[in-house]
Design a protein around this motif. Structure first.
Motif, PDB file in Angstrom:
ATOM      1  N   ALA A 121     -16.733 -10.447  21.033  1.00 16.11           N
ATOM      2  CA  ALA A 121     -16.376 -10.347  19.624  1.00 16.11           C
ATOM      3  C   ALA A 121     -14.870 -10.460  19.420  1.00 16.11           C
ATOM      4  CB  ALA A 121     -16.885  -9.029  19.054  1.00 16.11           C
ATOM      5  N   ARG A 122     -14.111 -10.566  20.513  1.00 17.67           N
ATOM      6  CA  ARG A 122     -12.649 -10.658  20.443  1.00 17.67           C
ATOM      7  C   ARG A 122     -12.184 -11.988  21.020  1.00 17.67           C
ATOM      8  NH1 ARG A 122      -9.352  -6.203  20.760  1.00 17.67           N
ATOM      9  NH2 ARG A 122      -8.347  -7.159  22.585  1.00 17.67           N
ATOM     10  N   ALA A 123     -11.427 -12.738  20.239  1.00 18.92           N
ATOM     11  CA  ALA A 123     -10.942 -14.040  20.692  1.00 18.92           C
ATOM     12  C   ALA A 123     -10.058 -13.897  21.926  1.00 18.92           C
ATOM     13  CB  ALA A 123     -10.187 -14.745  19.574  1.00 18.92           C
ATOM     14  N   GLY A 124      -9.304 -12.793  22.020  1.00 16.89           N
ATOM     15  CA  GLY A 124      -8.428 -12.594  23.169  1.00 16.89           C
ATOM     16  C   GLY A 124      -9.177 -12.518  24.486  1.00 16.89           C
ATOM     17  N   ASP A 125     -10.431 -12.035  24.438  1.00 17.47           N
ATOM     18  CA  ASP A 125     -11.231 -11.947  25.666  1.00 17.47           C
ATOM     19  C   ASP A 125     -11.635 -13.318  26.191  1.00 17.47           C
ATOM     20  OD1 ASP A 125     -11.046  -9.221  25.402  1.00 17.47           O
ATOM     21  OD2 ASP A 125     -13.036  -9.001  24.494  1.00 17.47           O
ATOM     22  N   LEU A 126     -11.534 -14.333  25.339  1.00 20.61           N
ATOM     23  CA  LEU A 126     -11.966 -15.681  25.722  1.00 20.61           C
ATOM     24  C   LEU A 126     -10.771 -16.592  26.009  1.00 20.61           C
ATOM     25  CD1 LEU A 126     -14.783 -16.095  23.035  1.00 20.61           C
ATOM     26  CD2 LEU A 126     -15.018 -15.301  25.399  1.00 20.61           C
ATOM     27  N   ALA A 127      -9.600 -16.026  26.149  1.00 21.87           N
ATOM     28  CA  ALA A 127      -8.410 -16.817  26.465  1.00 21.87           C
ATOM     29  C   ALA A 127      -8.604 -17.546  27.791  1.00 21.87           C
ATOM     30  CB  ALA A 127      -7.185 -15.907  26.544  1.00 21.87           C
ATOM     31  N   GLY A 128      -8.228 -18.809  27.803  1.00 19.17           N
ATOM     32  CA  GLY A 128      -8.362 -19.608  29.017  1.00 19.17           C
ATOM     33  C   GLY A 128      -9.689 -20.312  29.170  1.00 19.17           C
ATOM     34  N   VAL A 129     -10.679 -19.981  28.315  1.00 21.04           N
ATOM     35  CA  VAL A 129     -11.973 -20.669  28.355  1.00 21.04           C
ATOM     36  C   VAL A 129     -11.814 -22.058  27.738  1.00 21.04           C
ATOM     37  CG1 VAL A 129     -14.366 -20.621  27.552  1.00 21.04           C
ATOM     38  CG2 VAL A 129     -13.233 -18.497  28.245  1.00 21.04           C
ATOM     39  N   ASP A 130     -12.380 -23.056  28.387  1.00 22.73           N
ATOM     40  CA  ASP A 130     -12.164 -24.445  27.959  1.00 22.73           C
ATOM     41  C   ASP A 130     -12.607 -24.713  26.525  1.00 22.73           C
ATOM     42  OD1 ASP A 130     -11.394 -24.614  30.542  1.00 22.73           O
ATOM     43  OD2 ASP A 130     -12.679 -26.300  31.092  1.00 22.73           O
ATOM     44  N   VAL A 131     -13.800 -24.243  26.174  1.00 25.66           N
ATOM     45  CA  VAL A 131     -14.366 -24.501  24.846  1.00 25.66           C
ATOM     46  C   VAL A 131     -14.877 -23.186  24.274  1.00 25.66           C
ATOM     47  CG1 VAL A 131     -16.086 -25.774  23.502  1.00 25.66           C
ATOM     48  CG2 VAL A 131     -15.071 -26.834  25.539  1.00 25.66           C
ATOM     49  N   VAL A 132     -14.406 -22.836  23.077  1.00 23.73           N
ATOM     50  CA  VAL A 132     -14.856 -21.622  22.397  1.00 23.73           C
ATOM     51  C   VAL A 132     -15.525 -22.028  21.094  1.00 23.73           C
ATOM     52  CG1 VAL A 132     -14.200 -19.383  21.444  1.00 23.73           C
ATOM     53  CG2 VAL A 132     -12.952 -20.312  23.411  1.00 23.73           C
ATOM     54  N   VAL A 133     -16.730 -21.495  20.843  1.00 25.38           N
ATOM     55  CA  VAL A 133     -17.532 -21.892  19.686  1.00 25.38           C
ATOM     56  C   VAL A 133     -17.829 -20.663  18.833  1.00 25.38           C
ATOM     57  CG1 VAL A 133     -19.548 -23.210  18.931  1.00 25.38           C
ATOM     58  CG2 VAL A 133     -18.631 -23.564  21.234  1.00 25.38           C
ATOM     59  N   SER A 134     -17.701 -20.811  17.517  1.00 29.50           N
ATOM     60  CA  SER A 134     -18.044 -19.718  16.611  1.00 29.50           C
ATOM     61  C   SER A 134     -18.236 -20.261  15.208  1.00 29.50           C
ATOM     62  CB  SER A 134     -16.951 -18.637  16.625  1.00 29.50           C
ATOM     63  OG  SER A 134     -17.419 -17.468  15.964  1.00 29.50           O
ATOM     64  N   THR A 135     -18.620 -19.356  14.309  1.00 31.03           N
ATOM     65  CA  THR A 135     -18.793 -19.735  12.900  1.00 31.03           C
ATOM     66  C   THR A 135     -17.452 -19.752  12.191  1.00 31.03           C
ATOM     67  OG1 THR A 135     -19.108 -17.444  12.205  1.00 31.03           O
ATOM     68  CG2 THR A 135     -21.083 -18.676  12.839  1.00 31.03           C
ATOM     69  N   ALA A 136     -17.400 -20.473  11.076  1.00 26.66           N
ATOM     70  CA  ALA A 136     -16.179 -20.497  10.276  1.00 26.66           C
ATOM     71  C   ALA A 136     -15.822 -19.097   9.792  1.00 26.66           C
ATOM     72  CB  ALA A 136     -16.369 -21.442   9.084  1.00 26.66           C
ATOM     73  N   ALA A 137     -16.853 -18.308   9.448  1.00 20.68           N
ATOM     74  CA  ALA A 137     -16.605 -16.951   8.961  1.00 20.68           C
ATOM     75  C   ALA A 137     -15.935 -16.089  10.022  1.00 20.68           C
ATOM     76  CB  ALA A 137     -17.913 -16.318   8.501  1.00 20.68           C
ATOM     77  N   LYS A 138     -16.362 -16.229  11.276  1.00 21.27           N
ATOM     78  CA  LYS A 138     -15.753 -15.436  12.354  1.00 21.27           C
ATOM     79  C   LYS A 138     -14.354 -15.948  12.676  1.00 21.27           C
ATOM     80  CE  LYS A 138     -15.339 -12.484  15.705  1.00 21.27           C
ATOM     81  NZ  LYS A 138     -15.127 -11.050  15.418  1.00 21.27           N
ATOM     82  N   TRP A 139     -14.176 -17.249  12.728  1.00 20.23           N
ATOM     83  CA  TRP A 139     -12.850 -17.801  13.023  1.00 20.23           C
ATOM     84  C   TRP A 139     -11.826 -17.347  11.992  1.00 20.23           C
ATOM     85  CZ3 TRP A 139     -11.642 -19.263  17.557  1.00 20.23           C
ATOM     86  CH2 TRP A 139     -12.477 -20.027  18.363  1.00 20.23           C
ATOM     87  N   ALA A 140     -12.247 -17.136  10.761  1.00 23.60           N
ATOM     88  CA  ALA A 140     -11.319 -16.748   9.702  1.00 23.60           C
ATOM     89  C   ALA A 140     -10.656 -15.400   9.965  1.00 23.60           C
ATOM     90  CB  ALA A 140     -12.052 -16.722   8.358  1.00 23.60           C
ATOM     91  N   HIS A 141     -11.265 -14.590  10.822  1.00 24.79           N
ATOM     92  CA  HIS A 141     -10.716 -13.261  11.129  1.00 24.79           C
ATOM     93  C   HIS A 141      -9.901 -13.238  12.421  1.00 24.79           C
ATOM     94  CE1 HIS A 141     -12.830 -11.207   7.877  1.00 24.79           C
ATOM     95  NE2 HIS A 141     -13.895 -11.935   8.180  1.00 24.79           N
ATOM     96  N   VAL A 142      -9.769 -14.384  13.077  1.00 22.31           N
ATOM     97  CA  VAL A 142      -9.028 -14.439  14.339  1.00 22.31           C
ATOM     98  C   VAL A 142      -7.534 -14.506  14.055  1.00 22.31           C
ATOM     99  CG1 VAL A 142      -8.583 -15.821  16.405  1.00 22.31           C
ATOM    100  CG2 VAL A 142     -10.934 -15.487  15.595  1.00 22.31           C
TER     101      VAL A 142
END
Length: 456
Positions: A121-142
């Motif tokens: 649920a935290r974008a920081g936990d996925l740092a370094g991952v080649d491809v990150v996928v999510s909804t527009a609603a979730k990306w808006a809070h990053v």
């Protein structure tokens, strides 16, 4: 001049249309602009069933292979999960991130079984991952992360411009892929107060993007692999007059047949017509009805019941041998949720389980062998903007691979003539063409050639 309409200079005859070659050329041009172009955005228009998701997956894999960090924006959790599963299937060794909400059931648990997929649920936990996928609603809070070099926005025409603005700071360049003929972005509030403004938050992300950046490269996918040769011409002419497309199959390559002969009832006769021509209109007597018209709902359910009882089978380019037409390959489309609920209840009463029944909004992006549609204007006393929305009829008429049966009361053409569009003309607002009035007339004129009148 496009390849599919090119004319031989020597012979003066149309060159044979090769759908695979036309689609491959279009894809190569799109990927070239995406990976090697200088523009900050690339826009791709896709007709129904043109391989939009396949393009998104391929572009994501090529960007990842080129060592370019990528974020992918989809509009619903189901679309996000589907993209992650498809990416993982294509490239099992590629590190993938599924950014999700804090809800109790935020994503498809099938992702937990994939070793190359990390969920958080935290974008920081996925740092370094080649491809990150999510909804527009979730990306808006990053916030507080390094921008991605690239983004892919899926279903971009169904994304509101305010949602794009909320995520635009997270990437440098983007590929926008969507279907301009489908339903417009949904808003729970009226948007008249913003009409004509440069940044109307209710407008689609693509329309606002192109209004301010008309120089961006624009492409289209020229082939629908879903719609049969019987359906593509009508859908293209009625809903995509400026971005025409062709079917990936020719006449006769797909066939629908029944093992049980017709009993000469209205439902059986319209099914035989649909099997022969790809279209069928079961027309009930003209009458003003409540929205959940009992006779029309019963007629829809009976058509589905007879589809199952008559042992339908399909032949297509996917298999030379007949494939049984099962309940999971049949869908019923309606305009309203209460109509869908009424059809489900009627099907349950007939023992027809496993058939998808839903509104156009929820059927968007899905594919079936045969669809049965309750016409949005059937039995109505008026033609409202909701029922005339072009995208709604387009979705309902473009979900099938073999045949579409429309159930409708007589008199809709007259209803349309009595209720011409009265929407106010607003300065600065681009008119959508074709409008729902014209599209409905075009579809009804075609269906009239495949009409079976029936009095239940």
């Amino acid at each position: 001049m496009t390849a599919e309409y090119a004319v031989s200079r020597r012979a003066g005859a149309a060159e044979p249309f090769d759908p695979a070659a036309a689609a491959a050329r279009a894809t190569a041009e799109i990927l070239d602009d995406t990976l090697g172009g200088r523009a900050r955005g690339v826009v791709v228009d896709s007709p129904p069933g043109a391989g939009k998701s396949t393009l998104v997956v391929r572009a994501a894999l090529e960007l990842a292979a080129a060592g370019r960090p990528l974020m992918v924006v989809a509009q619903t959790n189901a679309q996000v999960d589907d993209l992650v599963l498809r990416l993982a299937e294509k490239e099992p060794a590629l590190p993938l991130g599924r950014l999700h909400s804090n809800d109790s059931d935020p994503y498809d648990r099938a992702l937990d079984a994939l070793d190359n997929v990390r969920t958080s649920a935290r974008a920081g936990d996925l740092a370094g991952v080649d491809v990150v996928v999510s909804t527009a609603a979730k990306w808006a809070h990053v916030q507080g992360v390094e921008p991605w070099g690239h983004a892919i926005v899926d279903e971009a025409y169904q994304m509101r411009s305010d949602a794009l603005l909320a995520v635009a700071g997270l990437f440098d360049r983007a590929l926008f892929v969507g279907d301009p003929g489908q339903l417009d972005p949904f808003s729970v509030v009226g948007a008249d107060q913003w009409a004509g403004l440069a940044y109307d938050p209710s407008a689609s992300a693509v329309s606002t993007l192109l209004a301010h950046n008309p120089e961006l490269p624009q492409h289209r996918l020229p082939v629908s692999w879903r719609l049969p040769a019987s359906a593509a011409p009508l859908v293209s002419e009625a809903f995509y007059p400026y971005t025409p497309f062709r079917s990936g199959t020719g006449p006769g390559e797909r066939r629908l047949a029944f093992g049980v002969p017709s009993d000469s009832s209205g439902p059986d006769r319209v099914l035989d017509e649909a099997a022969r021509s790809g279209w069928g209109l079961l027309e009930l007597p003209a009458r003003l009805t409540p929205r959940t018209d009992p006779e029309a709902v019963a007629a829809v359910a009976m058509v589905v019941r007879r589809l199952l009882d008559r042992g339908g089978s399909t032949v297509s380019e996917r298999s030379g041998d007949p494939v049984p037409l099962t309940a999971d390959r049949i869908a019923v489309g309606t305009a309203h949720r209460d109509q869908a609920a009424a059809v489900r209840a009627a099907l349950a009463g007939l023992g027809a389980a496993g058939v998808t029944v839903d509104t156009a909004n929820r059927l968007q992006g899905r594919e079936y062998d045969v669809t049965v549609v309750l016409h949005p204007l059937s039995g109505r006393p008026d033609a409202t903007a909701f029922h005339l929305e072009t995208g709604r009829l387009c979705v309902l008429a473009s979900r099938h691979r073999h045949a579409c049966v429309v159930v409708c009361r007589a008199g809709v053409s007259g209803l349309l003539d009595e209720h011409p569009s009265t929407e106010p003309v607003q300065l600065g607002v681009s008119l959508k063409f074709p409008d729902g009035w014209e599209a409905n007339h075009a579809v009804l004129a075609h269906l009239a050639e495949h009409r079976v009148s029936w009095r239940p």
